[in-house]
Write an enzyme that holds these catalytic residues in place. Structure first.
Site, PDB file in Angstrom:
ATOM      1  N   LYS A  84     -12.795  -1.916   5.972  1.00 38.24           N
ATOM      2  CA  LYS A  84     -12.105  -2.810   6.896  1.00 38.24           C
ATOM      3  C   LYS A  84     -12.691  -2.674   8.301  1.00 38.24           C
ATOM      4  O   LYS A  84     -13.266  -3.611   8.803  1.00 38.24           O
ATOM      5  CB  LYS A  84     -10.603  -2.513   6.916  1.00 38.24           C
ATOM      6  CG  LYS A  84      -9.829  -3.136   5.759  1.00 38.24           C
ATOM      7  CD  LYS A  84      -9.784  -2.284   4.526  1.00 38.24           C
ATOM      8  CE  LYS A  84      -9.074  -2.962   3.367  1.00 38.24           C
ATOM      9  NZ  LYS A  84      -8.157  -2.078   2.650  1.00 38.24           N
ATOM     10  N   TRP A 130       0.831  -1.209   0.000  1.00 41.60           N
ATOM     11  CA  TRP A 130       0.000   0.000   0.000  1.00 41.60           C
ATOM     12  C   TRP A 130       0.861   1.253   0.000  1.00 41.60           C
ATOM     13  O   TRP A 130       0.532   2.247  -0.666  1.00 41.60           O
ATOM     14  CB  TRP A 130      -1.006  -0.008   1.139  1.00 41.60           C
ATOM     15  CG  TRP A 130      -2.073  -1.030   0.897  1.00 41.60           C
ATOM     16  CD1 TRP A 130      -2.319  -2.155   1.631  1.00 41.60           C
ATOM     17  CD2 TRP A 130      -3.012  -1.052  -0.197  1.00 41.60           C
ATOM     18  NE1 TRP A 130      -3.354  -2.861   1.064  1.00 41.60           N
ATOM     19  CE2 TRP A 130      -3.800  -2.217  -0.053  1.00 41.60           C
ATOM     20  CE3 TRP A 130      -3.257  -0.210  -1.291  1.00 41.60           C
ATOM     21  CZ2 TRP A 130      -4.817  -2.554  -0.953  1.00 41.60           C
ATOM     22  CZ3 TRP A 130      -4.269  -0.548  -2.186  1.00 41.60           C
ATOM     23  CH2 TRP A 130      -5.033  -1.697  -2.017  1.00 41.60           C
ATOM     24  N   ASP A 161      -2.218   6.619   6.084  1.00 34.71           N
ATOM     25  CA  ASP A 161      -3.242   5.765   5.480  1.00 34.71           C
ATOM     26  C   ASP A 161      -3.610   4.704   6.515  1.00 34.71           C
ATOM     27  O   ASP A 161      -2.922   3.702   6.654  1.00 34.71           O
ATOM     28  CB  ASP A 161      -2.692   5.114   4.204  1.00 34.71           C
ATOM     29  CG  ASP A 161      -3.643   4.066   3.632  1.00 34.71           C
ATOM     30  OD1 ASP A 161      -4.750   3.902   4.177  1.00 34.71           O
ATOM     31  OD2 ASP A 161      -3.258   3.418   2.639  1.00 34.71           O
TER      32      ASP A 161
HETATM   33  C1  LIG Z   1      -7.587  -1.598   1.516  1.00 33.39           C
HETATM   34  C2  LIG Z   1      -6.499  -0.595   1.600  1.00 33.39           C
HETATM   35  C3  LIG Z   1      -6.350   0.422   0.647  1.00 33.39           C
HETATM   36  C4  LIG Z   1      -7.238   0.527  -0.562  1.00 33.39           C
HETATM   37  O1  LIG Z   1      -8.474   0.950  -0.210  1.00 33.39           O
HETATM   38  P1  LIG Z   1      -9.591   1.262  -1.319  1.00 33.39           P
HETATM   39  O2  LIG Z   1     -10.682   1.807  -0.475  1.00 33.39           O
HETATM   40  O3  LIG Z   1      -9.924  -0.042  -1.984  1.00 33.39           O
HETATM   41  O4  LIG Z   1      -9.031   2.225  -2.284  1.00 33.39           O
HETATM   42  C5  LIG Z   1      -5.347   1.355   0.829  1.00 33.39           C
HETATM   43  N1  LIG Z   1      -4.524   1.294   1.879  1.00 33.39           N
HETATM   44  C6  LIG Z   1      -4.622   0.320   2.810  1.00 33.39           C
HETATM   45  C7  LIG Z   1      -3.673   0.304   3.962  1.00 33.39           C
HETATM   46  C8  LIG Z   1      -5.619  -0.655   2.695  1.00 33.39           C
HETATM   47  O5  LIG Z   1      -5.729  -1.605   3.625  1.00 33.39           O
END
Ligand SMILES: *Cc1c(COP(=O)(O)O)cnc(C)c1O
Length: 359
Positions: A195, A102, A171
């Site tokens: 999540k 990521w 993030d």
């Molecule tokens: C799932 C995830 C993403 C991507 O998220 P989207 O909502 O599908 O764009 C980005 N960063 C992390 C750490 C993630 O777990």
């Protein structure tokens, strides 16, 4: 009806009581004679749902009014572009820490807009470690530092907060609300909802208000945080139903004792699962001890030829979505907030039984 245990990395498990409330309110929301999904986002009902969700989130995080809460769309991936577009200002550079898949995606996107200084990377350990902050090479004149507190694919989590002079951008897609969080340490926090927050389709951005108003002239209105803040996240039609469900999740967290209580449960769940992996010669987790994720637990079997059988049998036992990410292989159990301790116990019992029969 039998509900299975769901270890999906995302979209992930939701609390059963939230789904029950949604079911009960599906056709007739609070006696209004229609579903919340069918109401105008400008109606007092939907505005009220959004306001209440924001307030509960603020209470859970103990967030001060110095921060704006934005409910957006496009997923965390859209924020990979929104971050540089909103924060670079007149600077041409940003610092990024690379700890996994990521981080890499965030870096690749930022490179479209600025000079990216990768201050540290754990790629040389196959992303099984976190580079200590005293090894970071911060760039001169960076607009911000971006990092990924929990790498969902590698299962690597920071249990410390970087200390930098520039705004800290995180993030938090797969760790937010899993344990207490000091929002004041951050300039910007963002997360896809699917999540630990709610269903897919909603993206949460928490931004310190003094960082608003710096967006590039070419920043699309839909990515401009200031525009979202000025319009209470209703510049266009927000994902109203996802917002409603997320509000129910926030209520569920609060009823359960908030983030302290959630964090204690999550630590116990993770300790049990890592303990079971470490106690066996059959299963292994590659991540350094101090950085093992509380939310995403990748593990391998001693013989990869048994992976397929493990997945078939676990699914038949009602333990779903244990397949590891294609870039890592093996298994991954995502044990987010809504995955109960009973689910983790059932997984461990299955793993031990499988090892007995195949080890
Ligand atoms: C799932 C995830 C993403 C991507 O998220 P989207 O909502 O599908 O764009 C980005 N960063 C992390 C750490 C993630 O777990």
């Amino acid at each position: 009806m039998t509900r299975c245990y769901n270890f999906c990395a995302g979209p992930a498990s939701l609390p059963e009581s939230v789904l029950e409330t949604a079911r009960d309110e599906m056709l007739d929301w609070h006696g209004k004679g229609l579903s919340l999904m069918e109401m105008s986002h400008r109606s007092p009902e939907v505005v009220g749902v959004a306001e209440r969700a924001e307030q509960t989130l603020r209470d859970l995080l103990g967030m001060s009014d110095d921060y704006a809460v934005l409910f957006l769309q496009g997923g965390a991936s859209t924020q990979f572009s929104a971050v540089p577009l909103n924060l670079l200002g007149d600077k041409g550079r940003a610092d990024y820490v690379n700890t996994g898949q990521w981080s890499k995606k965030a870096i690749a996107e930022a490179k479209r807009y600025c000079d990216v200084n990768v201050a540290a990377s754990s790629e040389d350990t196959n992303f099984s470690t976190i580079p200590p902050q005293d090894s970071w090479q911060l760039g001169a004149d960076a607009a911000y530092l971006h990092y990924t507190p929990n790498e969902t694919i590698g299962g690597v989590e920071y249990f410390w907060t970087p200390r930098v002079q520039v705004p800290l951008v995180a993030d938090m897609s797969s760790t937010i609300l899993s344990r207490p969080l000091q929002v004041d340490d951050f300039g910007v926090i963002y997360a896809g909802a699917q999540k630990n927050i709610g269903p897919a389709g909603l993206t949460l951005v928490i931004v310190r208000r003094d960082l608003l108003g710096r967006a590039d002239a070419k920043c699309p209105a839909m990515l401009n945080w200031q525009t979202a803040a000025d319009n209470d996240s209703m510049y266009n039609t927000p994902p109203t139903y996802a917002l409603y469900l997320s509000g129910l999740v926030f209520d569920w967290l609060q009823r359960g004792g908030g983030l302290e209580a959630m964090g204690a449960t999550n630590r116990r769940k993770a300790q049990k699962l890592y303990g079971a992996i470490d106690d066996s010669a059959f299963y292994a987790n590659p991540v350094e001890l101090a950085s093992r994720s509380l939310m995403n637990v990748p593990f391998t079997l001693a013989d990869a030829a048994l992976d397929k059988l493990f997945l078939q049998e676990s699914e038949a036992a009602g333990l779903l979505n244990l397949k590891g990410h294609r870039s890592v292989g093996g298994m991954r159990a995502s044990i987010y907030n809504a995955v109960s301790e009973a689910a983790v116990d059932a997984l461990i019992a299955f793993m031990q039984d499988f090892e007995q029969r195949n080890g």
